[in-house]
Design a protein around this motif. Structure first.
Motif, PDB file in Angstrom:
ATOM      1  N   PRO A  24       4.449  20.256  -0.618  1.00 62.38           N
ATOM      2  CA  PRO A  24       3.248  19.572  -1.675  1.00 62.38           C
ATOM      3  C   PRO A  24       4.062  18.842  -2.688  1.00 62.38           C
ATOM      4  CG  PRO A  24       2.714  21.723  -1.167  1.00 62.38           C
ATOM      5  CD  PRO A  24       4.273  21.684  -0.518  1.00 62.38           C
ATOM      6  N   ILE A  25       5.225  19.100  -3.130  1.00 67.27           N
ATOM      7  CA  ILE A  25       5.872  18.403  -4.339  1.00 67.27           C
ATOM      8  C   ILE A  25       6.476  17.292  -3.789  1.00 67.27           C
ATOM      9  CG2 ILE A  25       7.623  18.541  -5.889  1.00 67.27           C
ATOM     10  CD1 ILE A  25       5.436  20.345  -6.806  1.00 67.27           C
ATOM     11  N   ARG A  26       6.991  17.356  -2.521  1.00 63.68           N
ATOM     12  CA  ARG A  26       7.783  16.161  -1.953  1.00 63.68           C
ATOM     13  C   ARG A  26       6.762  15.066  -1.639  1.00 63.68           C
ATOM     14  NH1 ARG A  26       9.739  18.988   2.072  1.00 63.68           N
ATOM     15  NH2 ARG A  26       8.506  18.348   3.791  1.00 63.68           N
ATOM     16  N   SER A  27       5.462  15.562  -1.187  1.00 63.70           N
ATOM     17  CA  SER A  27       4.117  14.706  -0.900  1.00 63.70           C
ATOM     18  C   SER A  27       3.999  13.958  -2.176  1.00 63.70           C
ATOM     19  CB  SER A  27       3.043  15.316  -0.578  1.00 63.70           C
ATOM     20  OG  SER A  27       1.777  14.558  -0.295  1.00 63.70           O
ATOM     21  N   THR A  40       3.594   5.945   9.004  1.00 66.23           N
ATOM     22  CA  THR A  40       4.874   5.306   8.713  1.00 66.23           C
ATOM     23  C   THR A  40       5.127   5.432   7.025  1.00 66.23           C
ATOM     24  OG1 THR A  40       6.237   3.616   8.909  1.00 66.23           O
ATOM     25  CG2 THR A  40       4.105   3.114   8.329  1.00 66.23           C
ATOM     26  N   LEU A  41       6.295   5.389   6.601  1.00 63.86           N
ATOM     27  CA  LEU A  41       6.373   5.505   5.114  1.00 63.86           C
ATOM     28  C   LEU A  41       6.582   4.230   4.426  1.00 63.86           C
ATOM     29  CD1 LEU A  41       9.224   8.263   4.937  1.00 63.86           C
ATOM     30  CD2 LEU A  41       6.542   8.764   4.586  1.00 63.86           C
ATOM     31  N   GLY A  42       6.800   3.119   5.143  1.00 63.80           N
ATOM     32  CA  GLY A  42       6.839   1.853   4.477  1.00 63.80           C
ATOM     33  C   GLY A  42       7.480   0.983   5.584  1.00 63.80           C
ATOM     34  N   PHE A  99       6.653  11.283  -3.407  1.00 66.33           N
ATOM     35  CA  PHE A  99       6.581   9.982  -2.488  1.00 66.33           C
ATOM     36  C   PHE A  99       5.297   9.404  -3.010  1.00 66.33           C
ATOM     37  CE2 PHE A  99       6.655   7.255   1.099  1.00 66.33           C
ATOM     38  CZ  PHE A  99       8.015   7.001   1.436  1.00 66.33           C
ATOM     39  N   ARG A 100       4.238   9.940  -3.233  1.00 69.41           N
ATOM     40  CA  ARG A 100       2.944   9.211  -3.425  1.00 69.41           C
ATOM     41  C   ARG A 100       3.158   8.270  -4.551  1.00 69.41           C
ATOM     42  NH1 ARG A 100      -1.690   9.810  -0.487  1.00 69.41           N
ATOM     43  NH2 ARG A 100      -1.558  11.135   0.875  1.00 69.41           N
ATOM     44  N   VAL A 101       3.681   9.088  -5.666  1.00 62.89           N
ATOM     45  CA  VAL A 101       4.181   8.295  -7.039  1.00 62.89           C
ATOM     46  C   VAL A 101       4.804   7.166  -6.713  1.00 62.89           C
ATOM     47  CG1 VAL A 101       5.024   8.522  -9.125  1.00 62.89           C
ATOM     48  CG2 VAL A 101       3.608  10.165  -8.342  1.00 62.89           C
ATOM     49  N   MET A 102       6.043   7.392  -6.122  1.00 60.17           N
ATOM     50  CA  MET A 102       7.011   6.160  -5.684  1.00 60.17           C
ATOM     51  C   MET A 102       6.366   5.129  -5.141  1.00 60.17           C
ATOM     52  SD  MET A 102       9.147   6.935  -8.053  1.00 60.17           S
ATOM     53  CE  MET A 102      10.611   5.798  -7.460  1.00 60.17           C
ATOM     54  N   SER A 103       5.547   5.417  -4.231  1.00 59.88           N
ATOM     55  CA  SER A 103       4.753   4.367  -3.321  1.00 59.88           C
ATOM     56  C   SER A 103       3.651   3.715  -3.851  1.00 59.88           C
ATOM     57  CB  SER A 103       4.412   5.191  -2.155  1.00 59.88           C
ATOM     58  OG  SER A 103       5.560   5.519  -1.195  1.00 59.88           O
TER      59      SER A 103
END
Length: 406
Positions: free
Chosen positions: A384-387, A105-107, A390-394
């Motif tokens: 890869p950029i999308r990943s 899941t994303l969150g 999202f990792r930075v913002m999470s």
């Protein structure tokens, strides 16, 4: 005739502010060997009754799991397995999904009452924590070796002596102001109208972030096919939205967002809050540390604020417990600066990103409009950029507290 001076209660750490962040910090100190006082001005029933909801990142959920509270929270929250990011009604949109970051899941989205109830219940198992509630700090005096706080509790002034004070007392933190800690930032030209809606069609565990010229608006899925909308607009438009009756507001919602959600029903009250960016130039002084909104406030874009505060709480708890194991003075600037170095830059990065996104997507200058729409196309088509984004913002790219690794 002279009356004896009141007995002073002795603590290692006094936490001022018993909201989600302050209570998370208190629970993170369970079995730490510290004697802790948690001072909260609101009655517990008032705190539970707030109608807020938050986007909870994967890292925050792992921190709660490390504190043994996530199991109770998990059954009462909603997951989001998709995040759809779009520039108004433009056809190009970015859709984040679990494979982007290799998770299920994303969150999550949690209502305030769920979080604070679980944390308050966990607090009852913390034998080393005393909850003083409702109580208000009316005076704080810093001495060489300790801090003395005068606390109004049950109509009487009680004195507390503590080695360290932790301010979790909000963006207007009296403790921060008393210490003379400077901040920088600004009020935005926008305000947010927040509402809870019962949807006519399934939300499909999808979170939405729409960027409009008036500002970004988020729609978060809640249990029972409800959603939380955070509608950003100019101050004047936000007041108009708040003044509408439910029928008018739903009509305005459908006009803005189309038929994605059918004809929703309003649940409870709507409310408005102004938006600001604020960052403390220092997170610590001798005998004082700031966490959560006392240290920083950001645009609600992406639901970053509560997650930054939860990470602050876990990081500070880890720094203090490590210092105790080494026999160091937990109230010393040398120890507390470790927390500041850990969290200040990470928070500044998130503050900067949310501010940049808000200004870029609220701008109607043609070259900027074209650039941001190309950026969305780029994000959608380059996984890869999308990943990474999202990792930075999470919070998954920064230093994870030990609580999140248990």
């Amino acid at each position: 005739m002279q009356f004896p001076e009141p007995r002073i209660s002795e603590y290692d750490i006094a936490i001022v502010g018993g909201g989600v962040v302050g209570t998370t910090f208190a629970c993170a100190l369970k079995d730490s060997g510290f004697r802790v006082a948690l001072i909260e001005a609101e009655l517990k029933s008032q705190a539970v009754s707030r109608s807020q909801a938050y986007s909870i990142s994967l890292l925050s959920s792992r921190i709660f799991a490390g504190m043994d509270v996530w199991q109770q929270i998990r059954s009462q929250v909603e997951t989001y397995k998709k995040v759809r990011l779009s520039d108004a009604n433009h056809s190009t949109a970015v859709q984040f999904a679990p494979p982007d970051i290799g998770t299920e899941t994303l969150g999550y989205v949690a209502e305030h009452r769920v979080l604070i109830s679980a944390l308050q219940e966990q607090l009852q198992t913390c034998a080393n924590v005393d909850l003083l509630c409702p109580a208000k700090v009316i005076k704080t005096e810093y001495h060489t070796d300790d801090v003395v706080l005068d606390v109004l509790l049950d109509g009487e002034v009680k004195q507390i002596r503590s080695r360290l004070v932790v301010a979790a007392d909000g963006s207007r933190s009296p403790l921060r102001q008393q210490a003379g800690i400077k901040t920088f930032g600004w009020q935005y030209w926008q305000a947010c109208v927040v509402a809870t809606m019962k949807l006519e069609v399934p939300h499909n565990n999808t979170a939405y972030e729409w960027f409009w010229h008036t500002g970004p608006s988020g729609i978060l899925p809640l249990p029972d096919n409800r959603c939380r909308i955070v509608w950003t607009a100019s101050h004047s438009e936000a007041k108009e939205l708040l003044a509408m009756d439910d029928r008018e507001f739903v009509a305005a919602f459908k006009q803005r967002y189309g038929a994605h959600f059918g004809t929703p029903e309003i649940e409870g009250d709507r409310y408005l809050f102004p938006i600001q960016l604020m960052h403390s130039r220092e997170y610590v002084r001798s005998q004082l540390a700031l966490i959560g909104d006392a240290a920083h406030s950001c645009h609600p874009l992406g639901g970053q604020g509560i997650n930054m505060g939860i990470r602050d709480a876990a990081a500070l708890a880890q720094v203090l417990q490590t210092a105790k194991e080494r026999g160091e003075d937990i109230a010393s600037v040398r120890v507390l600066k470790r927390y500041e170095r850990w969290r200040q830059w990470e928070n500044l990065i998130i503050l900067s990103i949310t501010d940049l996104l808000n200004r870029t997507f609220s701008n109607q200058i043609f070259p900027i409009v074209q650039l941001r729409r190309f950026s969305l196309w780029f994000l959608q088509n380059i996984q890869p950029i999308r990943s990474i984004v999202f990792r930075v913002m999470s919070g998954l790219t920064g230093r994870a507290p030990q609580l999140a690794q248990r």
